[in-house]
Design a protein around this motif. Structure first.
Motif, PDB file in Angstrom:
ATOM      1  N   ARG A  75       0.832  -1.196   0.000  1.00  0.00           N
ATOM      2  CA  ARG A  75       0.000   0.000   0.000  1.00  0.00           C
ATOM      3  C   ARG A  75       0.875   1.258   0.000  1.00  0.00           C
ATOM      4  NH1 ARG A  75      -3.790  -1.084   3.967  1.00  0.00           N
ATOM      5  NH2 ARG A  75      -5.041  -2.048   2.357  1.00  0.00           N
ATOM      6  N   ALA A  76       1.968   1.236   0.733  1.00  0.00           N
ATOM      7  CA  ALA A  76       2.879   2.380   0.753  1.00  0.00           C
ATOM      8  C   ALA A  76       3.503   2.608  -0.629  1.00  0.00           C
ATOM      9  CB  ALA A  76       3.970   2.168   1.796  1.00  0.00           C
ATOM     10  N   LYS A  77       3.855   1.530  -1.334  1.00  0.00           N
ATOM     11  CA  LYS A  77       4.393   1.664  -2.691  1.00  0.00           C
ATOM     12  C   LYS A  77       3.346   2.221  -3.643  1.00  0.00           C
ATOM     13  CE  LYS A  77       8.046  -1.794  -2.621  1.00  0.00           C
ATOM     14  NZ  LYS A  77       8.581  -2.996  -3.249  1.00  0.00           N
ATOM     15  N   PRO A 119      11.859  10.808 -11.587  1.00  0.00           N
ATOM     16  CA  PRO A 119      11.660   9.947 -10.415  1.00  0.00           C
ATOM     17  C   PRO A 119      11.849   8.465 -10.740  1.00  0.00           C
ATOM     18  CG  PRO A 119       9.799  11.427 -10.729  1.00  0.00           C
ATOM     19  CD  PRO A 119      10.659  11.543 -11.937  1.00  0.00           C
ATOM     20  N   ILE A 120      12.147   7.707  -9.713  1.00  0.00           N
ATOM     21  CA  ILE A 120      12.291   6.260  -9.847  1.00  0.00           C
ATOM     22  C   ILE A 120      10.939   5.618  -9.571  1.00  0.00           C
ATOM     23  CG2 ILE A 120      13.352   4.218  -8.802  1.00  0.00           C
ATOM     24  CD1 ILE A 120      15.855   5.905  -8.378  1.00  0.00           C
ATOM     25  N   ASP A 121      10.560   4.692 -10.425  1.00  0.00           N
ATOM     26  CA  ASP A 121       9.310   3.957 -10.248  1.00  0.00           C
ATOM     27  C   ASP A 121       9.436   3.111  -8.979  1.00  0.00           C
ATOM     28  OD1 ASP A 121       7.182   2.142 -10.333  1.00  0.00           O
ATOM     29  OD2 ASP A 121       7.225   2.004 -12.509  1.00  0.00           O
ATOM     30  N   PRO A 122       8.576   3.311  -7.976  1.00  0.00           N
ATOM     31  CA  PRO A 122       8.707   2.553  -6.724  1.00  0.00           C
ATOM     32  C   PRO A 122       8.460   1.050  -6.887  1.00  0.00           C
ATOM     33  CG  PRO A 122       6.723   3.896  -6.700  1.00  0.00           C
ATOM     34  CD  PRO A 122       7.468   4.254  -7.933  1.00  0.00           C
ATOM     35  N   LEU A 123       7.813   0.642  -7.960  1.00  0.00           N
ATOM     36  CA  LEU A 123       7.527  -0.782  -8.157  1.00  0.00           C
ATOM     37  C   LEU A 123       8.644  -1.496  -8.910  1.00  0.00           C
ATOM     38  CD1 LEU A 123       3.787  -0.381  -9.086  1.00  0.00           C
ATOM     39  CD2 LEU A 123       4.742  -1.042  -6.885  1.00  0.00           C
TER      40      LEU A 123
END
Length: 150
Positions: free
Chosen positions: A30-32, A101-105
């Motif tokens: 959920r945080a991602k 930005p870096i994709d968090p996934l």
């Protein structure tokens, strides 16, 4: 303490831990998802601000190396970082992102892009400009939608 008491206590700890692990994984996911939504909003806002500045002629229209002169959208995401020269004698550089930005996934700075001419669900960009961005993750969100459809 007897051996029986120790076994009961250990089994209770195992039951509690087995319940807590899925909850911690779900909260991490959920945080991602929240981070992905924020990053997508940030990049889409930067693209929109670039387009507005182009339409209002705050960006020099001779800067064809940063924007598609037909649509006014940036050529790529790096154009939002490098910026575009403003119109007028000062030639001030207008920047819209500090960095891509870096994709968090996927943990990658690579993003899927769509052109102004592309369909809203297209996964292949025409390559002329950047109208929209999406995650390249193939995973599904907690609500069942694909991350690339956000």
């Amino acid at each position: 303490m007897t051996l029986l008491e120790l076994l009961v206590t250990a089994s209770m700890i195992l039951v509690i831990a087995s319940v807590a692990m899925p909850l911690s994984r779900m909260s991490e996911r959920r945080a991602k998802e929240i981070e992905l939504r924020q990053v997508l909003r940030e990049m889409r806002t930067a693209i929109d601000r670039f387009k507005i500045d182009w339409d209002n002629q705050r960006i020099s229209h001779s800067a064809s190396d940063t924007a598609n002169v037909e649509t006014g959208y940036p050529l790529d995401l790096d154009a939002l970082v490098k910026g575009a020269p403003s119109k007028g004698p000062s030639q001030k550089i207008l920047r819209y992102l500090r960095r891509v930005p870096i994709d968090p996934l996927t943990r990658s700075p690579e993003w899927g892009t769509r052109c102004y001419e592309d369909e809203s669900d297209s996964s292949i960009s025409c390559g002329r400009d950047v109208y929209d961005v999406y995650s390249l993750s193939e995973e599904s969100a907690l609500d069942g939608t694909k991350y690339r459809d956000w």
